[in-house]
Design an enzyme around this catalytic site. Sequence first.
Site, short mmCIF file in Angstrom:
data_model
loop_
_atom_site.label_atom_id
_atom_site.label_comp_id
_atom_site.label_asym_id
_atom_site.label_seq_id
_atom_site.Cartn_x
_atom_site.Cartn_y
_atom_site.Cartn_z
N MET A 90 10.57 39.91 -98.17
CA MET A 90 11.93 40.37 -98.39
C MET A 90 12.00 41.69 -99.15
SD MET A 90 13.29 38.11 -96.60
CE MET A 90 15.01 38.51 -96.82
N ASN A 107 6.69 42.77 -87.81
CA ASN A 107 7.69 41.99 -88.54
C ASN A 107 8.24 40.89 -87.64
OD1 ASN A 107 9.48 41.33 -90.69
ND2 ASN A 107 11.12 42.47 -89.69
N HIS A 109 11.63 38.94 -87.22
CA HIS A 109 13.03 39.05 -87.64
C HIS A 109 13.87 37.99 -86.94
CE1 HIS A 109 16.55 40.92 -89.34
NE2 HIS A 109 17.13 40.80 -88.16
N ASP A 141 8.68 50.50 -88.55
CA ASP A 141 8.69 51.93 -88.80
C ASP A 141 9.50 52.19 -90.07
OD1 ASP A 141 11.39 51.84 -88.02
OD2 ASP A 141 11.02 52.74 -86.06
N ASP A 145 14.41 47.05 -89.94
CA ASP A 145 14.55 46.22 -88.75
C ASP A 145 14.72 47.07 -87.50
OD1 ASP A 145 14.21 43.87 -90.19
OD2 ASP A 145 16.34 43.74 -90.65
N HIS A 171 13.67 29.09 -86.67
CA HIS A 171 12.30 28.91 -87.14
C HIS A 171 11.39 28.37 -86.05
CE1 HIS A 171 13.17 30.20 -91.12
NE2 HIS A 171 13.85 29.14 -91.48
N GLU A 174 10.55 31.33 -83.96
CA GLU A 174 9.64 32.21 -84.73
C GLU A 174 8.21 31.68 -84.67
OE1 GLU A 174 12.55 33.98 -88.25
OE2 GLU A 174 11.30 32.24 -88.68
#
Length: 177
Positions: A90, A107, A109, A141, A145, A171, A174
């Site tokens: 975070m 990442n 997201h 980058d 996000d 989740h 993910e």
Amino acid sequence: MKRYAVLASGFGSNLQALIDAQRKKKIRGALALVVSDRKGAPALERARKAGIPAVFVDPARFPDRESFDKEIIRHLREARVDHVVLAGFMRILSADFIAAFRNRIVNVHPALLPAFRGAHAIRDAVESGAKLTGVTIHFVDEQVDHGAIIAQEAVKISAKDTLKSLERKIHAVEHKL
């Protein structure tokens, strides 16, 4: 074999999914290090239980984001890390950090980018009345996000979904991705 690190701030369920996938030989690579910016983060304990080196880097010890990031970079280089995965980390990374691992930071997201950027993507999706959200895996980058998308999967938001039920659905996706 490529070596990677996971940066996590919290519970570490995405980290656990990576640990499990590595054990099942679904990932070609070695999870070499887990770094957290929170001393009591359960992700650190998950790593230790799996025999993975884990380190807490206290952001309060550093005068700015750049010096904090340099300390993390030092740990990553000592562990000979090739790639970095942000799994619930975070913090916004500095330009120096991104330059040190350009095109090698990924990442996870909890939204279909470019929609619902930021730290509260699931809540924002629910509050907006959206019927669809999802998960995006992308390269990091200098923008928040943002960056080339590697994978995305949609998640329907039903009228019965609460923040908690949608979090569970997100989740699950993910962990799969």
